[in-house]
Design an enzyme around this catalytic site. Structure first.
Site, PDB file in Angstrom:
ATOM      1  N   ASP A  94      -7.740   0.665   6.991  1.00 28.75           N
ATOM      2  CA  ASP A  94      -6.558   1.289   7.604  1.00 28.75           C
ATOM      3  C   ASP A  94      -6.908   2.734   7.924  1.00 28.75           C
ATOM      4  OD1 ASP A  94      -6.348   2.756   5.248  1.00 28.75           O
ATOM      5  OD2 ASP A  94      -4.645   1.631   4.485  1.00 28.75           O
TER       6      ASP A  94
ATOM      7  N   ASP B 108       0.841  -1.202   0.000  1.00 30.79           N
ATOM      8  CA  ASP B 108       0.000   0.000   0.000  1.00 30.79           C
ATOM      9  C   ASP B 108       0.873   1.248   0.000  1.00 30.79           C
ATOM     10  OD1 ASP B 108      -2.276  -1.539   0.080  1.00 30.79           O
ATOM     11  OD2 ASP B 108      -2.480  -1.451   2.261  1.00 30.79           O
TER      12      ASP B 108
ATOM     13  N   ARG C  30      -4.165  -5.382   6.527  1.00 37.67           N
ATOM     14  CA  ARG C  30      -5.274  -4.476   6.863  1.00 37.67           C
ATOM     15  C   ARG C  30      -6.505  -5.274   7.300  1.00 37.67           C
ATOM     16  NH1 ARG C  30      -7.127  -1.890   2.039  1.00 37.67           N
ATOM     17  NH2 ARG C  30      -5.667  -3.069   0.764  1.00 37.67           N
TER      18      ARG C  30
END
Length: 320
Positions: free
Chosen positions: A83, A41, A179
């Site tokens: 997140d 990410d 996540r």
């Protein structure tokens, strides 16, 4: 212009997508054939193994490798991205667990685990990336995927009371969304959870301590020292036995053709019994690294016991 082949252990910094890293490396190294081995990410940091030139043939194998992460999970909150970069959907200060409850919930996820991928992910449904649908406010049903958590170690609970955060180290299979693991731990505890920070520390044999930033790659290039950080493809297979083919038989491996024991340097076949003994040295499907007599690496071959020859499995040699 040089063309680079091999692997680089990049430290992906926050703010870069994995594709951003590849794009910048193409500019630094002035070559197009570059690929990464597993998306991180944008706000996550840590190990991103990047393949160069013929090293791109290893992308699939590296993607399959076990990975390790250190994650900070915040309890008492749920977001649309799972997140803390996303929109907060629910927040509470109630039901924040005690350490013993937390440990019990975390340990429940060790082993096989059916995980539902998040909407904000690059997975495709009917040709559309999930995150593209999510940005349009569309949520679709996702099938769970079986992943495997080798281990979870809770490293720090000192912020559990005030910030409702804890830090854990996770060793897991490919396809695991940390996540989602944070979200699912929060669901199990009944208070919700979201990932606050993520560092990938290991991909296979590549570790955080030896990762280099993009700025460092640029510096190594300017100092003509890129060989110090580019790992040769053959190193990836260092646990396999090596076989050197005679120069007189080099034409076979140059064209990716099979070769026999009689083509191997330093192997003398004096009689039929000797030939039989040599053929029994390797079990069927044994993999070996193959070189010529001068030490040029050609690829990975697999022994075919039925045909009594070595056949190419993964080929890396490129003519100059």
């Amino acid at each position: 212009m040089n063309r680079y082949n091999g692997l680089i252990n990049i430290y992906k910094e926050a703010g870069y997508t994995s594709n951003d890293v590849v794009g910048r490396l193409r500019g630094i190294l002035h070559q197009k054939k570059i690929g990464h081995t597993g998306t991180l990410d944008p706000e996550a940091v840590g190990v991103l193994v990047v393949c160069l030139g013929n090293g791109t043939r290893l992308v699939e194998e590296l993607t399959d490798h076990t990975k390790e992460y250190i994650a900070v999970c915040r309890l008492g909150v749920e977001t649309d991205t799972q997140d803390m970069t996303g929109t907060i959907l629910r927040e509470t200060v109630d039901n924040i667990p005690e350490v013993n409850e937390l440990m019990e919930a975390v340990n429940a996820f060790v082993g096989d685990y059916d995980q539902i991928p998040p909407m904000y992910s690059a997975l495709k449904v009917n040709g559309k990336k999930l995150y593209e649908l999510a940005r349009q406010g569309i949520e679709v049903e996702r099938k769970s995927r079986k992943i495997h958590i080798d281990s979870i170690s809770v490293l720090d609970t000192s912020n559990l009371k005030d910030k409702h955060e804890f830090t854990m180290e996770v060793r897991c299979s490919k396809g695991t969304y940390i996540r989602t693991l944070c979200h699912d731990i929060g669901q199990r505890l009944g208070c919700g959870g979201a990932m606050a920070h993520l560092t990938r520390t290991t991909v296979g044999s590549f570790h955080l301590e030896t990762a280099v930033t993009l700025d460092m790659v640029e510096k190594f290039r300017d100092e003509d020292k890129l060989s110090d950080i580019i790992v040769p493809v053959e190193t990836f297979f260092r646990d396999l036995d090596s076989v050197h083919v005679k120069n007189s038989s080099r034409k076979y491996i140059e064209n990716g053709n099979p070769f026999r024991f009689s083509d191997i340097a330093d192997v003398e076949l004096d009689d039929a019994q000797d030939k039989m003994d040599k053929e029994q040295m390797y079990q069927d499907k044994t993999r070996v690294r193959v070189y010529d007599e001068d030490g040029v690496f050609f690829g990975i071959y697999k022994y075919d016991a039925r045909l009594k020859c070595f056949r190419v499995e993964k080929y890396f040699y490129e003519r100059a």
